[in-house]
Scaffold this motif. Structure first.
Motif, PDB file in Angstrom:
ATOM      1  N   HIS A  58      -6.385  -1.809   0.482  1.00  0.00           N
ATOM      2  CA  HIS A  58      -6.232  -0.429   0.943  1.00  0.00           C
ATOM      3  C   HIS A  58      -4.820  -0.168   1.457  1.00  0.00           C
ATOM      4  N   ILE A  59      -4.216  -1.158   2.099  1.00  0.00           N
ATOM      5  CA  ILE A  59      -2.837  -0.996   2.544  1.00  0.00           C
ATOM      6  C   ILE A  59      -1.901  -0.839   1.343  1.00  0.00           C
ATOM      7  N   SER A  60      -2.132  -1.629   0.288  1.00  0.00           N
ATOM      8  CA  SER A  60      -1.306  -1.517  -0.922  1.00  0.00           C
ATOM      9  C   SER A  60      -1.467  -0.145  -1.578  1.00  0.00           C
ATOM     10  N   GLU A  61      -2.696   0.368  -1.611  1.00  0.00           N
ATOM     11  CA  GLU A  61      -2.917   1.695  -2.179  1.00  0.00           C
ATOM     12  C   GLU A  61      -2.194   2.770  -1.372  1.00  0.00           C
ATOM     13  N   PHE A  62      -2.215   2.628  -0.051  1.00  0.00           N
ATOM     14  CA  PHE A  62      -1.521   3.604   0.789  1.00  0.00           C
ATOM     15  C   PHE A  62      -0.021   3.559   0.542  1.00  0.00           C
ATOM     16  N   VAL A  63       0.537   2.355   0.397  1.00  0.00           N
ATOM     17  CA  VAL A  63       1.972   2.225   0.135  1.00  0.00           C
ATOM     18  C   VAL A  63       2.334   2.840  -1.215  1.00  0.00           C
ATOM     19  N   LEU A  64       1.514   2.578  -2.241  1.00  0.00           N
ATOM     20  CA  LEU A  64       1.793   3.146  -3.562  1.00  0.00           C
ATOM     21  C   LEU A  64       1.694   4.660  -3.553  1.00  0.00           C
ATOM     22  N   ILE A  83      -8.179   2.904   7.379  1.00  0.00           N
ATOM     23  CA  ILE A  83      -7.004   2.770   6.506  1.00  0.00           C
ATOM     24  C   ILE A  83      -7.092   3.747   5.334  1.00  0.00           C
ATOM     25  N   ALA A  84      -8.306   3.922   4.791  1.00  0.00           N
ATOM     26  CA  ALA A  84      -8.465   4.849   3.663  1.00  0.00           C
ATOM     27  C   ALA A  84      -8.182   6.292   4.060  1.00  0.00           C
ATOM     28  N   ARG A  85      -8.324   6.600   5.345  1.00  0.00           N
ATOM     29  CA  ARG A  85      -8.069   7.965   5.812  1.00  0.00           C
ATOM     30  C   ARG A  85      -6.601   8.217   6.158  1.00  0.00           C
ATOM     31  N   LEU A  86      -5.773   7.194   6.059  1.00  0.00           N
ATOM     32  CA  LEU A  86      -4.356   7.390   6.349  1.00  0.00           C
ATOM     33  C   LEU A  86      -3.749   8.381   5.361  1.00  0.00           C
ATOM     34  N   ASP A  87      -2.971   9.295   5.889  1.00  0.00           N
ATOM     35  CA  ASP A  87      -2.353  10.319   5.050  1.00  0.00           C
ATOM     36  C   ASP A  87      -0.946  10.591   5.586  1.00  0.00           C
ATOM     37  N   GLU A  88       0.034  10.539   4.706  1.00  0.00           N
ATOM     38  CA  GLU A  88       1.416  10.763   5.120  1.00  0.00           C
ATOM     39  C   GLU A  88       1.645  12.186   5.590  1.00  0.00           C
ATOM     40  N   ARG A  89       0.776  13.110   5.198  1.00  0.00           N
ATOM     41  CA  ARG A  89       0.937  14.490   5.621  1.00  0.00           C
ATOM     42  C   ARG A  89       0.682  14.688   7.108  1.00  0.00           C
ATOM     43  N   LEU A  90       0.064  13.696   7.759  1.00  0.00           N
ATOM     44  CA  LEU A  90      -0.136  13.773   9.200  1.00  0.00           C
ATOM     45  C   LEU A  90       1.176  13.654   9.964  1.00  0.00           C
ATOM     46  N   GLY A  91       2.189  13.134   9.305  1.00  0.00           N
ATOM     47  CA  GLY A  91       3.467  12.926   9.975  1.00  0.00           C
ATOM     48  C   GLY A  91       3.738  11.451  10.155  1.00  0.00           C
ATOM     49  N   THR A  92       5.003  11.120  10.084  1.00  0.00           N
ATOM     50  CA  THR A  92       5.350   9.703  10.177  1.00  0.00           C
ATOM     51  C   THR A  92       5.039   9.124  11.548  1.00  0.00           C
ATOM     52  N   TRP A 102       2.505   9.930  13.655  1.00  0.00           N
ATOM     53  CA  TRP A 102       1.072   9.633  13.775  1.00  0.00           C
ATOM     54  C   TRP A 102       0.651   8.536  12.807  1.00  0.00           C
ATOM     55  N   THR A 103       1.275   8.488  11.652  1.00  0.00           N
ATOM     56  CA  THR A 103       0.964   7.407  10.709  1.00  0.00           C
ATOM     57  C   THR A 103       1.365   6.055  11.285  1.00  0.00           C
ATOM     58  N   THR A 104       2.544   5.991  11.880  1.00  0.00           N
ATOM     59  CA  THR A 104       2.985   4.750  12.512  1.00  0.00           C
ATOM     60  C   THR A 104       2.065   4.344  13.652  1.00  0.00           C
ATOM     61  N   LEU A 105       1.648   5.331  14.439  1.00  0.00           N
ATOM     62  CA  LEU A 105       0.745   5.044  15.561  1.00  0.00           C
ATOM     63  C   LEU A 105      -0.605   4.522  15.075  1.00  0.00           C
ATOM     64  N   LYS A 106      -1.135   5.119  14.012  1.00  0.00           N
ATOM     65  CA  LYS A 106      -2.427   4.675  13.489  1.00  0.00           C
ATOM     66  C   LYS A 106      -2.339   3.257  12.913  1.00  0.00           C
ATOM     67  N   ILE A 107      -1.259   2.967  12.206  1.00  0.00           N
ATOM     68  CA  ILE A 107      -1.105   1.609  11.667  1.00  0.00           C
ATOM     69  C   ILE A 107      -0.989   0.593  12.792  1.00  0.00           C
ATOM     70  N   ARG A 108      -0.286   0.955  13.869  1.00  0.00           N
ATOM     71  CA  ARG A 108      -0.182   0.059  15.024  1.00  0.00           C
ATOM     72  C   ARG A 108      -1.563  -0.179  15.651  1.00  0.00           C
ATOM     73  N   ARG A 109      -2.379   0.868  15.729  1.00  0.00           N
ATOM     74  CA  ARG A 109      -3.738   0.694  16.258  1.00  0.00           C
ATOM     75  C   ARG A 109      -4.585  -0.189  15.353  1.00  0.00           C
ATOM     76  N   ILE A 110      -4.431  -0.012  14.048  1.00  0.00           N
ATOM     77  CA  ILE A 110      -5.181  -0.850  13.106  1.00  0.00           C
ATOM     78  C   ILE A 110      -4.778  -2.311  13.258  1.00  0.00           C
ATOM     79  N   ARG A 111      -3.502  -2.565  13.453  1.00  0.00           N
ATOM     80  CA  ARG A 111      -3.046  -3.942  13.654  1.00  0.00           C
ATOM     81  C   ARG A 111      -3.659  -4.543  14.909  1.00  0.00           C
ATOM     82  N   ARG A 112      -3.757  -3.748  15.957  1.00  0.00           N
ATOM     83  CA  ARG A 112      -4.373  -4.247  17.193  1.00  0.00           C
ATOM     84  C   ARG A 112      -5.864  -4.525  16.997  1.00  0.00           C
ATOM     85  N   LEU A 113      -6.531  -3.647  16.270  1.00  0.00           N
ATOM     86  CA  LEU A 113      -7.949  -3.876  15.985  1.00  0.00           C
ATOM     87  C   LEU A 113      -8.142  -5.155  15.183  1.00  0.00           C
ATOM     88  N   TYR A 114      -7.296  -5.348  14.201  1.00  0.00           N
ATOM     89  CA  TYR A 114      -7.393  -6.556  13.381  1.00  0.00           C
ATOM     90  C   TYR A 114      -7.133  -7.797  14.222  1.00  0.00           C
TER      91      TYR A 114
END
Length: 430
Positions: free
Chosen positions: A312-318, A207-216, A218-230
């Motif tokens: 970490h999710i809140s920090e990413f949103v901010l 989550i700390a490595r999430l970066d909006e510069r990767l593109g929306t 890939w960011t959406t895909l990574k968050i979906r993977r994190i949700r599955r891991l959780y």
């Protein structure tokens, strides 16, 4: 793709977690406690080992009853007899349950290892897991079990053999066997929970490595993977609670009664000037107390990593909102400072301008839709964190964490004060 995964699973008969836990698994299996067993171990051999340890526990109960019949000659306090009976009853009940635990959850250990294997395979796409800390703690656990098990038994026999042979009781010797069993069973739980904590820590790193510069996308895909891991780890924690619920309840009760009984016995020995077994009683209550402390500490450490996910999710949103606002301000500043360009009527027509405006609107709408996808994933993940509260419980009676440890200490102190007030030494009873 599924065929390739199946081929890899066939080529790797044991998962990474199973290879990591192999030493403590063999020790737990040989001592006949818990559900841990080596991969591919015959069922008949497991049952034979458990029957053998069941017989040893029965012998321990018989010798404890014989020693208790002669124990009243040294301590005539009825209050201590009640405490001693409660202590021995819970201790033997826990020993029997540790031996018979696998009969109910025989298939749960391979299932837990498969869950670790699936989780590690999914985490490896984003982060490389290293279980070096787990191996170090496992070696430390094996050393502790050896030190307070067979090594302490040999030292106890040699010491009283050369000093006072009459003080060697069979029940005291078998007590080291029980201590080794309960330590191994507790360490298996602690190490598995610590491995779950490491997986939560890996999710926090992702989550700390999430970066909006990767593109929306890939960011959406990574968050979906994190949700599955959780979600996978939630299922794993539920499995752990199902397996170790009664075990944690007995372990907590046994530790509480053992600490109270041994501390009260030390007080009695000091009040009646009988210094035999004071050192042994100090060692025993420290062992059971530290066992309970370690169990609460590792669960609290896991809860801390779980709470960091929402942070970490809140920090990413901010950070994302700040970046979006900055980009909007920069766009409007550039638009305001930009000088108007002359319009060439010969090269551009109204249809071409309409086409360009259409492409601009389509790009803007696509960007807003992609950002909405990221926002929806984050909102769904936030709801998932709220509704799937992860905690380790003892049959849902209480949560295992440091707050339980503080209540544990306060209740022990209260009971000891009550017992000391009601107890009178032999010199005052006459």
């Amino acid at each position: 793709m599924e065929e390739e995964i199946n081929v890899q699973m066939e080529n790797n008969p044991s998962s990474t977690a199973e290879r990591t836990l192999r030493p403590i698994t063999y020790i737990s299996w040989l001592l006949g406690v818990g559900i841990a067993r080596p991969k591919g171990s015959p069922k008949w051999l497991t049952i034979f080992i458990r029957v053998l340890h069941f017989a040893v526990c029965t012998v321990f109960v018989a010798y404890s009853a014989m020693d208790f019949a002669n124990f009243g000659k040294e301590f005539t306090s009825k209050l201590f007899e009640i405490m001693y009976c409660m202590n021995e009853t819970v201790c033997h009940l826990a020993a029997y349950y540790y031996v018979c635990h696998i009969m109910r959850h025989y298939d749960k250990w391979p299932e837990l290892m498969r869950m670790f294997e699936s989780l590690d395979r999914n985490i490896s796409r984003e982060f490389t897991m290293k279980d070096r800390c787990v191996k170090i703690r496992q070696i430390f656990a094996i050393i502790i079990v050896s030190l307070f098990g067979p090594v302490s038994l040999i030292v106890h026999v040699l010491y009283y053999y050369f000093t006072n042979f009459d003080q060697i009781y069979a029940s005291d010797l078998l007590l080291y066997y029980t201590i080794a069993q309960t330590l191994v069973n507790s360490f298996v739980f602690d190490i598995v929970v610590y491995m779950i904590c490491q997986r939560f820590r890996a999710i926090n790193v992702i989550i700390a490595r999430l970066d909006e510069r990767l593109g929306t996308y890939w960011t959406t895909l990574k968050i979906r993977r994190i949700r599955r891991l959780y979600n996978e780890i939630c299922s794993m924690v539920m499995t752990m609670n199902d397996i170790y619920g009664v075990d944690l309840l007995l372990c907590s009760t046994n530790a509480f009664i053992m600490v109270v009984a041994k501390l009260f016995r030390i007080y009695m020995s000091a009040a009646e000037h009988k210094n035999s077994f004071i050192f042994l009683n100090n060692v025993i209550w420290l062992i059971y107390g530290c066992q309970f402390v370690m169990m609460c500490w590792v669960c609290t450490l896991t809860h801390r990593e779980i709470n960091k996910i929402g942070l970490h999710i809140s920090e990413f949103v901010l950070n994302t909102q700040h970046t979006t606002k900055f980009n909007k301000l920069a766009f409007f500043r550039n638009f305001r400072n930009k000088e108007p360009e002359p319009l060439d009527i010969c090269n551009y027509t109204r249809d071409n301008n309409a086409m360009l405006n259409g492409f601009g609107m389509e790009s803007l709408l696509r960007t807003n839709i992609e950002r909405d996808c990221v926002r929806n994933e984050i909102n769904d993940f936030s709801l998932q964190l709220q509704h799937h509260r992860i905690m380790f419980t003892a049959c849902d009676f209480f949560e295992i964490d440091n707050s339980l440890l503080t209540r544990f200490i306060s209740v022990i102190t209260t009971y000891l004060i009550i017992l000391v007030q009601f107890y009178k030494p032999d010199s005052f009873q006459a």
